[in-house]
Design a protein around this motif. Sequence first.
Motif, PDB file in Angstrom:
ATOM      1  N   ARG A  36      -1.260  -2.807  -7.580  1.00 40.80           N
ATOM      2  CA  ARG A  36      -0.414  -1.985  -8.455  1.00 40.80           C
ATOM      3  C   ARG A  36      -1.138  -0.689  -8.719  1.00 40.80           C
ATOM      4  N   ILE A  37      -0.383   0.343  -9.027  1.00 39.75           N
ATOM      5  CA  ILE A  37      -0.979   1.620  -9.399  1.00 39.75           C
ATOM      6  C   ILE A  37      -0.308   2.140 -10.655  1.00 39.75           C
ATOM      7  N   LYS A  38      -1.102   2.736 -11.503  1.00 40.73           N
ATOM      8  CA  LYS A  38      -0.586   3.388 -12.702  1.00 40.73           C
ATOM      9  C   LYS A  38      -1.455   4.619 -12.925  1.00 40.73           C
ATOM     10  N   GLY A  39      -0.861   5.780 -12.697  1.00 38.93           N
ATOM     11  CA  GLY A  39      -1.626   7.020 -12.804  1.00 38.93           C
ATOM     12  C   GLY A  39      -2.719   7.045 -11.753  1.00 38.93           C
ATOM     13  N   ASN A  40      -3.958   7.222 -12.210  1.00 36.70           N
ATOM     14  CA  ASN A  40      -5.073   7.230 -11.262  1.00 36.70           C
ATOM     15  C   ASN A  40      -5.863   5.908 -11.307  1.00 36.70           C
ATOM     16  N   ARG A  41      -5.187   4.851 -11.753  1.00 38.05           N
ATOM     17  CA  ARG A  41      -5.807   3.527 -11.806  1.00 38.05           C
ATOM     18  C   ARG A  41      -5.067   2.584 -10.848  1.00 38.05           C
ATOM     19  N   ILE A  42      -5.846   1.953 -10.001  1.00 43.38           N
ATOM     20  CA  ILE A  42      -5.292   0.981  -9.056  1.00 43.38           C
ATOM     21  C   ILE A  42      -5.850  -0.387  -9.413  1.00 43.38           C
ATOM     22  N   TYR A  43      -4.962  -1.373  -9.406  1.00 44.92           N
ATOM     23  CA  TYR A  43      -5.334  -2.753  -9.690  1.00 44.92           C
ATOM     24  C   TYR A  43      -5.086  -3.572  -8.427  1.00 44.92           C
ATOM     25  N   ILE A  44      -6.121  -4.259  -7.988  1.00 47.85           N
ATOM     26  CA  ILE A  44      -6.075  -5.066  -6.772  1.00 47.85           C
ATOM     27  C   ILE A  44      -6.261  -6.530  -7.156  1.00 47.85           C
ATOM     28  N   ARG A  45      -5.458  -7.403  -6.514  1.00 45.52           N
ATOM     29  CA  ARG A  45      -5.572  -8.832  -6.802  1.00 45.52           C
ATOM     30  C   ARG A  45      -6.943  -9.337  -6.372  1.00 45.52           C
ATOM     31  N   LYS A  46      -7.625  -9.943  -7.287  1.00 43.60           N
ATOM     32  CA  LYS A  46      -8.962 -10.492  -7.072  1.00 43.60           C
ATOM     33  C   LYS A  46      -8.891 -11.673  -6.112  1.00 43.60           C
ATOM     34  N   GLY A  47      -9.881 -11.773  -5.229  1.00 47.85           N
ATOM     35  CA  GLY A  47     -10.023 -12.952  -4.386  1.00 47.85           C
ATOM     36  C   GLY A  47      -9.339 -12.881  -3.034  1.00 47.85           C
ATOM     37  N   MET A  48      -8.739 -11.752  -2.680  1.00 51.53           N
ATOM     38  CA  MET A  48      -8.114 -11.646  -1.355  1.00 51.53           C
ATOM     39  C   MET A  48      -9.202 -11.445  -0.297  1.00 51.53           C
ATOM     40  N   PRO A  49      -8.913 -11.794   0.955  1.00 47.06           N
ATOM     41  CA  PRO A  49      -9.875 -11.505   2.028  1.00 47.06           C
ATOM     42  C   PRO A  49     -10.133  -9.993   2.116  1.00 47.06           C
ATOM     43  N   ILE A  50     -11.294  -9.630   2.614  1.00 46.71           N
ATOM     44  CA  ILE A  50     -11.715  -8.223   2.660  1.00 46.71           C
ATOM     45  C   ILE A  50     -10.702  -7.342   3.387  1.00 46.71           C
ATOM     46  N   LEU A  51     -10.230  -7.763   4.562  1.00 45.96           N
ATOM     47  CA  LEU A  51      -9.294  -6.930   5.319  1.00 45.96           C
ATOM     48  C   LEU A  51      -7.996  -6.721   4.554  1.00 45.96           C
ATOM     49  N   LYS A  52      -7.490  -7.777   3.937  1.00 44.81           N
ATOM     50  CA  LYS A  52      -6.253  -7.645   3.161  1.00 44.81           C
ATOM     51  C   LYS A  52      -6.480  -6.727   1.966  1.00 44.81           C
ATOM     52  N   SER A  53      -7.600  -6.881   1.288  1.00 46.65           N
ATOM     53  CA  SER A  53      -7.916  -6.014   0.153  1.00 46.65           C
ATOM     54  C   SER A  53      -7.976  -4.553   0.583  1.00 46.65           C
ATOM     55  N   ALA A  54      -8.582  -4.307   1.738  1.00 46.71           N
ATOM     56  CA  ALA A  54      -8.677  -2.930   2.249  1.00 46.71           C
ATOM     57  C   ALA A  54      -7.285  -2.363   2.536  1.00 46.71           C
ATOM     58  N   CYS A  55      -6.430  -3.154   3.160  1.00 46.66           N
ATOM     59  CA  CYS A  55      -5.078  -2.696   3.495  1.00 46.66           C
ATOM     60  C   CYS A  55      -4.262  -2.442   2.232  1.00 46.66           C
ATOM     61  N   VAL A  56      -4.351  -3.346   1.270  1.00 45.97           N
ATOM     62  CA  VAL A  56      -3.612  -3.181   0.008  1.00 45.97           C
ATOM     63  C   VAL A  56      -4.116  -1.953  -0.737  1.00 45.97           C
ATOM     64  N   LEU A  57      -5.434  -1.763  -0.788  1.00 43.37           N
ATOM     65  CA  LEU A  57      -5.977  -0.603  -1.483  1.00 43.37           C
ATOM     66  C   LEU A  57      -5.547   0.693  -0.799  1.00 43.37           C
ATOM     67  N   SER A  58      -5.543   0.716   0.523  1.00 42.50           N
ATOM     68  CA  SER A  58      -5.081   1.902   1.236  1.00 42.50           C
ATOM     69  C   SER A  58      -3.620   2.204   0.905  1.00 42.50           C
ATOM     70  N   GLU A  59      -2.786   1.159   0.845  1.00 44.00           N
ATOM     71  CA  GLU A  59      -1.375   1.360   0.493  1.00 44.00           C
ATOM     72  C   GLU A  59      -1.235   1.917  -0.921  1.00 44.00           C
ATOM     73  N   GLU A  60      -2.017   1.395  -1.845  1.00 49.76           N
ATOM     74  CA  GLU A  60      -1.929   1.893  -3.224  1.00 49.76           C
ATOM     75  C   GLU A  60      -2.420   3.344  -3.314  1.00 49.76           C
ATOM     76  N   ILE A  61      -3.446   3.694  -2.538  1.00 48.44           N
ATOM     77  CA  ILE A  61      -3.868   5.097  -2.477  1.00 48.44           C
ATOM     78  C   ILE A  61      -2.734   5.934  -1.891  1.00 48.44           C
ATOM     79  N   GLY A  62      -2.027   5.368  -0.914  1.00 50.39           N
ATOM     80  CA  GLY A  62      -0.858   6.054  -0.348  1.00 50.39           C
ATOM     81  C   GLY A  62       0.201   6.304  -1.395  1.00 50.39           C
TER      82      GLY A  62
END
Length: 163
Positions: A36-62
């Motif tokens: 999730r993103i709110k303003g300049n804060r991104i929240y990522i679900r804890k405990g996901m595999p590294i590759l999934k976390s990277a992809c989700v974080l990239s999408e939220e930055i997008g």
Amino acid sequence: MIILSDLLNPYEKQLVKAENENIRVFERSFNTYDGRIKGNRIYIRKGMPILKSACVLSEEIGHYHTCSTDILDQSNSNNRHLEEKGRRWAYNDMIGLFGLVKAYKYGCNSLYDMAQYLNVSEEFLGDALRSYRAKYGTGVRFNEYFVSFEPQLIIYEFNKRKG
């Protein structure tokens, strides 16, 4: 020579990217969302595999770069468009046509190999290919290559003519 970014895993690289853009990233226990993103804060679900976390974080930055409104209600067509826009940003950030060609030149022979080479999940790569197919149609020329999306991903190098 060792470059510091070569020592980072894909998620750490995305964290550095976020930090460089003054985006704060927090890991939280979500039941329904990966990110999730709110303003300049991104929240990522804890405990996901590294590759999934990277992809989700990239999408939220997008999403940070492409929209500034709450798009959770996906029954709204404009929100669906903005969701796809953020995802496309992530696909280009982590893969792009350049990445597909680079993986081909490296000798990747399967989607699994390509995903491993590009440091993305197979699911993310498949979603990216469907998005590129929707954007470019059955194929697109990229530099000295043709990237075909149907009937499957095939990359051709154009023959260079001798002078």
